[in-house]
Structures are given as structure tokens and as C-alpha cells.
Design a protein around this motif. Sequence first.
Motif, PDB file in Angstrom:
ATOM      1  N   MET A  51      41.396  34.832  49.303  1.00 21.00           N
ATOM      2  CA  MET A  51      41.232  35.543  48.322  1.00 21.00           C
ATOM      3  C   MET A  51      42.223  35.751  47.518  1.00 21.00           C
ATOM      4  SD  MET A  51      37.952  35.568  48.017  1.00 21.00           S
ATOM      5  CE  MET A  51      37.725  36.939  46.832  1.00 21.00           C
ATOM      6  N   GLU A  52      43.218  36.229  48.186  1.00 25.83           N
ATOM      7  CA  GLU A  52      44.511  36.543  47.409  1.00 25.83           C
ATOM      8  C   GLU A  52      45.061  35.513  46.659  1.00 25.83           C
ATOM      9  OE1 GLU A  52      49.141  38.234  48.256  1.00 25.83           O
ATOM     10  OE2 GLU A  52      47.589  38.176  49.839  1.00 25.83           O
ATOM     11  N   HIS A  53      45.118  34.303  47.135  1.00 27.83           N
ATOM     12  CA  HIS A  53      45.422  33.086  46.508  1.00 27.83           C
ATOM     13  C   HIS A  53      44.596  32.606  45.044  1.00 27.83           C
ATOM     14  CE1 HIS A  53      48.855  32.149  49.245  1.00 27.83           C
ATOM     15  NE2 HIS A  53      47.866  32.279  50.236  1.00 27.83           N
ATOM     16  N   LEU A  54      43.464  32.881  45.490  1.00 27.91           N
ATOM     17  CA  LEU A  54      42.393  32.564  44.274  1.00 27.91           C
ATOM     18  C   LEU A  54      42.784  33.528  43.123  1.00 27.91           C
ATOM     19  CD1 LEU A  54      39.729  31.683  42.841  1.00 27.91           C
ATOM     20  CD2 LEU A  54      38.513  33.160  44.438  1.00 27.91           C
ATOM     21  N   GLN A  55      42.967  34.931  43.437  1.00 30.20           N
ATOM     22  CA  GLN A  55      43.053  35.902  42.444  1.00 30.20           C
ATOM     23  C   GLN A  55      44.380  35.295  41.641  1.00 30.20           C
ATOM     24  OE1 GLN A  55      40.676  37.828  41.201  1.00 30.20           O
ATOM     25  NE2 GLN A  55      39.661  36.729  43.096  1.00 30.20           N
ATOM     26  N   GLU A  56      45.325  35.176  42.445  1.00 31.25           N
ATOM     27  CA  GLU A  56      46.419  34.733  41.816  1.00 31.25           C
ATOM     28  C   GLU A  56      46.423  33.660  40.899  1.00 31.25           C
ATOM     29  OE1 GLU A  56      49.335  33.854  44.934  1.00 31.25           O
ATOM     30  OE2 GLU A  56      49.865  35.912  45.523  1.00 31.25           O
ATOM     31  N   GLU A  57      45.814  32.320  41.200  1.00 32.09           N
ATOM     32  CA  GLU A  57      45.346  31.459  40.254  1.00 32.09           C
ATOM     33  C   GLU A  57      44.406  31.872  39.185  1.00 32.09           C
ATOM     34  OE1 GLU A  57      46.281  28.244  40.362  1.00 32.09           O
ATOM     35  OE2 GLU A  57      47.591  28.511  42.204  1.00 32.09           O
ATOM     36  N   MET A  58      43.713  32.762  39.351  1.00 33.29           N
ATOM     37  CA  MET A  58      42.923  33.155  38.333  1.00 33.29           C
ATOM     38  C   MET A  58      43.706  34.020  37.385  1.00 33.29           C
ATOM     39  SD  MET A  58      39.546  32.064  38.914  1.00 33.29           S
ATOM     40  CE  MET A  58      38.837  33.099  37.710  1.00 33.29           C
ATOM     41  N   ALA A  59      44.565  34.763  37.720  1.00 32.00           N
ATOM     42  CA  ALA A  59      45.608  35.436  36.919  1.00 32.00           C
ATOM     43  C   ALA A  59      46.107  34.563  36.083  1.00 32.00           C
ATOM     44  CB  ALA A  59      46.531  36.474  37.540  1.00 32.00           C
ATOM     45  N   SER A  60      46.941  33.543  36.736  1.00 32.65           N
ATOM     46  CA  SER A  60      47.854  32.319  36.081  1.00 32.65           C
ATOM     47  C   SER A  60      46.808  31.832  35.008  1.00 32.65           C
ATOM     48  CB  SER A  60      48.011  31.477  36.914  1.00 32.65           C
ATOM     49  OG  SER A  60      49.146  32.090  37.857  1.00 32.65           O
ATOM     50  N   LEU A  61      45.536  31.592  35.360  1.00 35.42           N
ATOM     51  CA  LEU A  61      44.701  30.717  34.297  1.00 35.42           C
ATOM     52  C   LEU A  61      44.549  31.704  33.082  1.00 35.42           C
ATOM     53  CD1 LEU A  61      42.633  28.861  33.495  1.00 35.42           C
ATOM     54  CD2 LEU A  61      40.902  29.565  34.852  1.00 35.42           C
ATOM     55  N   ARG A  62      44.395  32.967  33.421  1.00 35.92           N
ATOM     56  CA  ARG A  62      43.967  33.715  32.196  1.00 35.92           C
ATOM     57  C   ARG A  62      45.246  33.883  31.423  1.00 35.92           C
ATOM     58  NH1 ARG A  62      40.601  38.063  30.901  1.00 35.92           N
ATOM     59  NH2 ARG A  62      39.342  37.539  32.794  1.00 35.92           N
ATOM     60  N   ASN A  63      46.278  33.923  31.874  1.00 32.17           N
ATOM     61  CA  ASN A  63      47.662  33.939  31.016  1.00 32.17           C
ATOM     62  C   ASN A  63      47.708  32.622  30.374  1.00 32.17           C
ATOM     63  OD1 ASN A  63      48.506  36.788  32.166  1.00 32.17           O
ATOM     64  ND2 ASN A  63      49.457  35.895  33.775  1.00 32.17           N
ATOM     65  N   GLU A  64      47.670  31.455  30.907  1.00 27.03           N
ATOM     66  CA  GLU A  64      47.645  30.389  30.098  1.00 27.03           C
ATOM     67  C   GLU A  64      46.564  30.190  28.904  1.00 27.03           C
ATOM     68  OE1 GLU A  64      47.224  27.251  33.112  1.00 27.03           O
ATOM     69  OE2 GLU A  64      49.077  27.471  33.797  1.00 27.03           O
ATOM     70  N   MET A  65      45.330  30.927  29.269  1.00 26.76           N
ATOM     71  CA  MET A  65      44.392  31.060  28.273  1.00 26.76           C
ATOM     72  C   MET A  65      44.803  31.918  27.106  1.00 26.76           C
ATOM     73  SD  MET A  65      41.813  29.067  29.081  1.00 26.76           S
ATOM     74  CE  MET A  65      40.492  29.788  27.817  1.00 26.76           C
ATOM     75  N   LEU A  66      45.463  32.985  27.586  1.00 26.91           N
ATOM     76  CA  LEU A  66      46.001  33.868  26.364  1.00 26.91           C
ATOM     77  C   LEU A  66      47.161  32.947  25.622  1.00 26.91           C
ATOM     78  CD1 LEU A  66      46.320  37.196  28.295  1.00 26.91           C
ATOM     79  CD2 LEU A  66      45.017  36.692  26.421  1.00 26.91           C
ATOM     80  N   ASP A  67      47.937  32.326  26.410  1.00 26.24           N
ATOM     81  CA  ASP A  67      48.913  31.383  25.487  1.00 26.24           C
ATOM     82  C   ASP A  67      48.144  30.574  24.445  1.00 26.24           C
ATOM     83  OD1 ASP A  67      50.930  32.869  26.890  1.00 26.24           O
ATOM     84  OD2 ASP A  67      51.362  31.227  28.422  1.00 26.24           O
TER      85      ASP A  67
END
Length: 218
Positions: free
Chosen positions: A1-17
Motif C-alpha cells: 500500500m505504501e508503494h501505491l500511495q507513492e505512485e499516486m502522489a507522483s501521478l498527482r504531481n505530474e497532473m499538476l505539472d
Amino acid sequence: MEHLQEEMASLRNEMLDMYKLVLLQVERAQNALIDSNLSIVKEIASTEKLVNAKELQIDSRCETILALFNPVAVDLRFILSALKININLERIGDIADNIARMVAHSKPGFDRELLEKINAKGAFSMSIDMYKSLLQAFEKEDTLLARDILIKDEAIDTITDESITISEEYTKTKPESISQAIPVISIMKMVERIGDHLKNIAEEIIFYAEARVLKHSK
């Protein structure tokens, strides 16, 4: 689950970019049209490649998360929405690029009086304000702010509809302006489509935050 949340956070940051990159393109397109700024036209064309690359990057991350982590509930909804938001943002970027190309082909520039009469700057400014509100709605998962976008989109539609009538009347008094009126109306329709894409994105924000589907609803 920790890895999933890390990936989700990265996805959100890429979306913001992606959000911010496309916003810059729309702001530049407004500047190119209103000020006949050809140097900005070149910047838009160059940045368009970055927008396309970012779209592919986000798609790839979404596919990776789906394949490796099998997300459920709100995480799954966010990824599904991210894919659709990504498409709409890329298309907004395309519109900005197309507007810039039309400006580049209009020499020595569009009729200033015509642009003022159809309120081109007002329509552009309204779409940019909507975009900034939408970015805030995405960052804060603010569905009330997202719903406000749905209402504001109607105002852009009204300006666009009126611009056609105004352009027709303008060309009657200045027949020599008809060669410019046609591309100007096309640009106004493009601005209207930006509003439509923003509306689509607002619906996706509401979907992943509330699990509520608004597509095709009044």
C-alpha cells in the motif's frame, strides 16, 4: 500500500505539472491573439511538444499503477479520471497551438476593432479564470468549485454565439474585413471548446471525489 500511495502522489504531481503547462499555453495564446505577438507563437509551438510528452508520461504512469497495484475505490476513480483529464488537457493545448498558428498566418494581424466588438479578450479571460479555478478545485478536491465551472461555461457559449452575429454586422459595414472575420469566428469557437474541455474536467473531479457521474446530465 505504501508503494501505491507513492505512485499516486507522483501521478498527482505530474497532473499538476500538466495543468500548469497547458495553462501557460492558453495564456500565451491569448497574448498572441490580442497583441499579435509572433514571438509567443513560436514559444507555443515549442512547448506543444512538451505537452504531448507529458501526456504520454501520465498515460504510462496510470497504466503502470493499474497493472502493478490493482487499485480500488477512490484510488481507482482517480486514475480513471486522470486518464480522461489528461486527454482534455492535451486537447486544450492543441487548441492553444492552433490559435497561435492562425495568428501567425494573419498578417499584419487581426482587426483590433473587430476583436474588441466580439469581446475576444473577455472570452479568453473568462476561460483562463475558469482554468485557474479548476486547478484549485483539483488541488483541493473542491467539488463546489468544480460545479461552479459548469455554470461559467455557459457564459463563454453566450459570448461565442453573439460574436457570430456581431461579425456578420461588422462585415456589412466593412466588407474588406470578411477575410479576417472568418478566422476570428473560428478562434472564438476554439475558445468555446476550451470551455467545453474545462467542463469535462470539472465533471471528472466530481466523479473521483464524490463517486458521482454528471456526464450527460443537465
